[in-house]
Design a protein around this motif. Structure first.
Motif, mmCIF file in Angstrom:
data_model
loop_
_atom_site.group_PDB
_atom_site.id
_atom_site.type_symbol
_atom_site.label_atom_id
_atom_site.label_comp_id
_atom_site.label_asym_id
_atom_site.label_seq_id
_atom_site.Cartn_x
_atom_site.Cartn_y
_atom_site.Cartn_z
ATOM 1 N N ARG A 156 0.856 -1.263 -0.004
ATOM 2 C CA ARG A 156 0.011 0.077 -0.097
ATOM 3 C C ARG A 156 0.821 1.147 0.005
ATOM 4 O O ARG A 156 0.817 2.119 -0.623
ATOM 5 N N PHE A 157 1.900 1.233 0.620
ATOM 6 C CA PHE A 157 2.889 2.358 0.934
ATOM 7 C C PHE A 157 3.535 2.601 -0.345
ATOM 8 O O PHE A 157 3.657 3.551 -0.978
ATOM 9 N N LEU A 158 3.962 1.474 -1.109
ATOM 10 C CA LEU A 158 4.787 1.601 -2.393
ATOM 11 C C LEU A 158 3.634 2.216 -3.536
ATOM 12 O O LEU A 158 4.298 3.052 -4.166
ATOM 13 N N CYS A 159 2.629 1.777 -3.510
ATOM 14 C CA CYS A 159 1.714 2.154 -4.700
ATOM 15 C C CYS A 159 1.515 3.659 -4.380
ATOM 16 O O CYS A 159 1.437 4.534 -5.412
ATOM 17 N N GLY A 160 1.060 4.145 -3.068
ATOM 18 C CA GLY A 160 0.941 5.688 -2.760
ATOM 19 C C GLY A 160 2.078 6.303 -3.134
ATOM 20 O O GLY A 160 2.199 7.525 -3.780
ATOM 21 N N TYR A 161 3.451 5.959 -3.023
ATOM 22 C CA TYR A 161 4.581 6.595 -3.098
ATOM 23 C C TYR A 161 4.792 6.536 -4.990
ATOM 24 O O TYR A 161 4.975 7.854 -5.438
ATOM 25 N N LYS A 162 4.467 5.656 -5.594
ATOM 26 C CA LYS A 162 4.571 5.716 -7.080
ATOM 27 C C LYS A 162 3.470 6.826 -7.591
ATOM 28 O O LYS A 162 3.962 7.515 -8.407
ATOM 29 N N GLN A 163 2.161 6.846 -7.087
ATOM 30 C CA GLN A 163 1.169 7.682 -7.396
ATOM 31 C C GLN A 163 1.573 9.098 -7.209
ATOM 32 O O GLN A 163 1.527 9.908 -7.895
ATOM 33 N N GLY A 164 2.389 9.377 -6.074
ATOM 34 C CA GLY A 164 2.495 10.639 -5.667
ATOM 35 C C GLY A 164 3.638 11.151 -6.526
ATOM 36 O O GLY A 164 3.912 12.123 -7.074
ATOM 37 N N ALA A 165 4.729 10.273 -7.012
ATOM 38 C CA ALA A 165 5.815 10.554 -8.090
ATOM 39 C C ALA A 165 5.552 10.900 -9.247
ATOM 40 O O ALA A 165 5.765 11.733 -9.793
ATOM 41 N N LEU A 166 4.348 10.047 -9.843
ATOM 42 C CA LEU A 166 3.894 10.322 -11.186
ATOM 43 C C LEU A 166 3.157 11.660 -11.127
ATOM 44 O O LEU A 166 3.176 12.129 -12.292
ATOM 45 N N ALA A 167 2.437 11.835 -10.026
ATOM 46 C CA ALA A 167 1.727 13.102 -10.082
ATOM 47 C C ALA A 167 2.726 14.427 -10.337
ATOM 48 O O ALA A 167 2.347 15.216 -11.062
ATOM 49 N N ALA A 168 3.853 14.445 -9.652
ATOM 50 C CA ALA A 168 4.786 15.425 -9.927
ATOM 51 C C ALA A 168 5.450 15.418 -11.284
ATOM 52 O O ALA A 168 5.746 16.407 -11.729
ATOM 53 N N ASP A 169 5.625 13.936 -11.675
ATOM 54 C CA ASP A 169 6.678 14.036 -13.000
ATOM 55 C C ASP A 169 6.248 12.587 -13.605
ATOM 56 O O ASP A 169 6.550 11.475 -13.000
ATOM 57 N N PRO A 170 5.369 12.649 -14.833
ATOM 58 C CA PRO A 170 4.749 11.307 -15.313
ATOM 59 C C PRO A 170 5.916 10.430 -15.800
ATOM 60 O O PRO A 170 5.951 9.275 -15.892
ATOM 61 N N ASP A 171 7.093 11.116 -15.961
ATOM 62 C CA ASP A 171 8.294 10.479 -16.581
ATOM 63 C C ASP A 171 9.207 9.780 -15.394
ATOM 64 O O ASP A 171 10.391 9.123 -15.695
ATOM 65 N N THR A 172 8.972 9.939 -14.224
ATOM 66 C CA THR A 172 9.610 9.124 -13.105
ATOM 67 C C THR A 172 9.673 7.959 -13.032
ATOM 68 O O THR A 172 8.757 7.431 -13.249
ATOM 69 N N ARG A 173 11.003 7.244 -13.002
ATOM 70 C CA ARG A 173 11.151 6.064 -12.818
ATOM 71 C C ARG A 173 11.177 5.452 -11.153
ATOM 72 O O ARG A 173 12.166 6.055 -10.535
ATOM 73 N N VAL A 174 10.629 4.270 -10.830
ATOM 74 C CA VAL A 174 10.600 4.243 -9.443
ATOM 75 C C VAL A 174 11.005 2.607 -9.409
ATOM 76 O O VAL A 174 10.380 1.723 -9.583
ATOM 77 N N LEU A 175 12.145 2.587 -8.754
ATOM 78 C CA LEU A 175 12.796 1.292 -8.202
ATOM 79 C C LEU A 175 12.256 0.711 -7.261
ATOM 80 O O LEU A 175 12.095 1.412 -6.120
ATOM 81 N N PHE A 176 12.088 -0.566 -6.764
ATOM 82 C CA PHE A 176 11.475 -0.980 -5.546
ATOM 83 C C PHE A 176 11.953 -2.228 -5.235
ATOM 84 O O PHE A 176 12.221 -3.062 -6.243
ATOM 85 N N ASN A 177 12.414 -2.739 -3.924
ATOM 86 C CA ASN A 177 12.738 -3.790 -3.622
ATOM 87 C C ASN A 177 12.142 -4.148 -2.182
ATOM 88 O O ASN A 177 11.927 -3.147 -1.244
ATOM 89 N N MET A 178 11.737 -5.378 -1.610
ATOM 90 C CA MET A 178 11.476 -5.732 -0.471
ATOM 91 C C MET A 178 12.478 -6.657 0.111
ATOM 92 O O MET A 178 13.204 -7.255 -0.357
ATOM 93 N N ALA A 179 12.678 -6.364 1.385
ATOM 94 C CA ALA A 179 13.717 -6.959 2.115
ATOM 95 C C ALA A 179 13.717 -8.510 2.458
ATOM 96 O O ALA A 179 14.432 -9.278 2.748
ATOM 97 N N GLY A 180 12.469 -9.036 2.626
ATOM 98 C CA GLY A 180 12.045 -10.235 2.724
ATOM 99 C C GLY A 180 10.558 -10.640 2.906
ATOM 100 O O GLY A 180 9.731 -9.959 2.628
ATOM 101 N N ASP A 181 10.249 -11.685 3.288
ATOM 102 C CA ASP A 181 8.914 -12.077 3.422
ATOM 103 C C ASP A 181 8.769 -12.891 4.788
ATOM 104 O O ASP A 181 7.750 -13.430 5.046
ATOM 105 N N THR A 182 9.330 -12.425 6.075
ATOM 106 C CA THR A 182 9.150 -12.758 7.332
ATOM 107 C C THR A 182 9.375 -11.605 8.158
ATOM 108 O O THR A 182 10.086 -10.573 7.654
ATOM 109 N N PRO A 183 8.908 -11.500 9.470
ATOM 110 C CA PRO A 183 8.959 -10.353 9.988
ATOM 111 C C PRO A 183 10.726 -9.933 10.546
ATOM 112 O O PRO A 183 10.937 -8.548 10.557
ATOM 113 N N ALA A 184 11.576 -10.709 10.031
ATOM 114 C CA ALA A 184 12.987 -10.277 10.102
ATOM 115 C C ALA A 184 13.529 -9.460 9.233
ATOM 116 O O ALA A 184 14.309 -8.850 9.360
ATOM 117 N N ALA A 185 12.506 -9.136 8.215
ATOM 118 C CA ALA A 185 12.723 -8.347 6.993
ATOM 119 C C ALA A 185 12.755 -6.866 7.612
ATOM 120 O O ALA A 185 13.207 -5.971 6.830
#
Length: 331
Positions: free
Chosen positions: A160-189
């Motif tokens: 949810r956070f990632l999608c809002g971040y993307k939307q805000g970035a594209l609202a400022a500049d539609p050509d913005t490229r957003v790279l993203f990674n998740m640290a893992g799939d357990t709470p240790a992430a």
């Protein structure tokens, strides 16, 4: 006379019970990572500190070393009469779901998840709204046109956070490229700064010059890597601007401190009610930070754009996509 004495003893006993109830010791169970994690737990601790300073009432604190301790910690606090008992983090939801029914007279709170029990108050946040402001500012500050996002555990809240971040970035500049990674799939992430730094470095090498972390303790490594590489980081949960003054563009705060403070205060004044509390920009549950540590990084134009977006989201003229309720992120 005997009847009078009996009535007096009953009244004294009732008064003693009332006094005991009135001074029930509030308690909090922090998530893994410790209360000085510089992020989510530390925001909760800020709420504890504010409550204690205002009221003089001490709060019993317990920090989980591992998630499996949650059940025992919550149960032990309930047995000793603590109330309300605040559980920090979605990872305590299962334990609280088991404990709350066993102590129906005890008020519980969970922050960042919903536990549907008649004696539980659940605080959840509109992370996507705050993230929108973060993406907007990141895109406006970027010189490369590429920004980054490092999340913690790959769960709906972080998506949810990632999608809002993307939307805000594209609202400022539609050509913005957003790279993203998740640290893992357990709470240790959420507790691996080294992993956070590695992911940030990878994004920097691909051109990102502003990187937000939504990864708890893991995000401390993200901010360090960004500062070391001479690009801008962006904090979340608590105010992280001061971790690297002049190198953190802003912090998108999830006001866990307000949720914790509100929980204890309403319990003390008798207005505590169970149920779900949903907090976004309008409700004071999310915000962005401008202080002496980042003021030179935020131009008047950027501040005006962010303030306008906050106002638009609050009054409904700007709709931020929520992957939890609206489906897959379209951006």
């Amino acid at each position: 006379m005997r009847r009078v004495k009996s009535c007096l003893l009953t009244a004294v006993f009732a008064a003693a019970l009332g006094t005991a109830s009135a001074v029930a010791e509030p308690a909090i169970v922090y998530s893994v990572g410790g209360k000085f994690d510089g992020s989510f737990n530390e925001s909760a601790y800020s709420g504890v500190t504010r409550y204690q300073e205002e009221t003089g009432v001490m709060v019993r604190e317990f920090a989980l070393e591992r998630d499996s301790q949650s059940l025992q910690a919550l149960r032990n606090l309930a047995r000793r009469g603590s109330a309300p008992i605040v559980a920090i983090g979605f990872n305590q939801a299962n334990a609280l779901s088991q404990v709350a029914p066993d102590f129906p007279e005890t008020n519980f709170v969970i922050v960042d998840m919903v536990v549907d029990q008649p004696n539980v108050r659940s605080y959840v946040f509109k992370e996507h709204e705050g993230a929108y402001i973060g993406g907007l500012l990141a895109a406006l500050a970027s010189k490369s046109g590429t920004i980054g996002f490092v999340g913690g555990m790959d769960i709906p809240i972080i998506r949810r956070f990632l999608c809002g971040y993307k939307q805000g970035a594209l609202a400022a500049d539609p050509d913005t490229r957003v790279l993203f990674n998740m640290a893992g799939d357990t709470p240790a992430a959420f507790t691996d700064p080294l992993r956070g730094g590695e992911l940030a470095i990878s994004q920097i090498r691909r051109g990102a010059d502003v990187i937000i972390q939504a990864a708890g303790g893991t995000g401390i490594g993200v901010l360090q890597a960004a500062a070391d590489a001479g690009v801008l980081g962006m904090g979340t949960d608590s105010n992280q601007n001061g971790l690297h003054p002049g190198k953190v563009l802003t912090s998108i705060r999830k006001r866990v401190d307000n949720a914790v403070h509100d929980s204890f205060l309403t319990a003390e004044n008798g207005s505590f009610e169970p149920g779900i509390q949903v907090l976004g920009l309008k409700e004071g549950g999310m915000d962005w930070v401008l202080d002496d540590n980042n003021r030179d990084l935020v131009t008047p134009q950027m501040q005006a754009a962010a303030d306008a977006a906050v106002a638009g989201i609050a009054d409904g003229t700007v709709k931020v996509h929520d992957v939890v309720t609206d489906g897959t992120c379209p951006f």
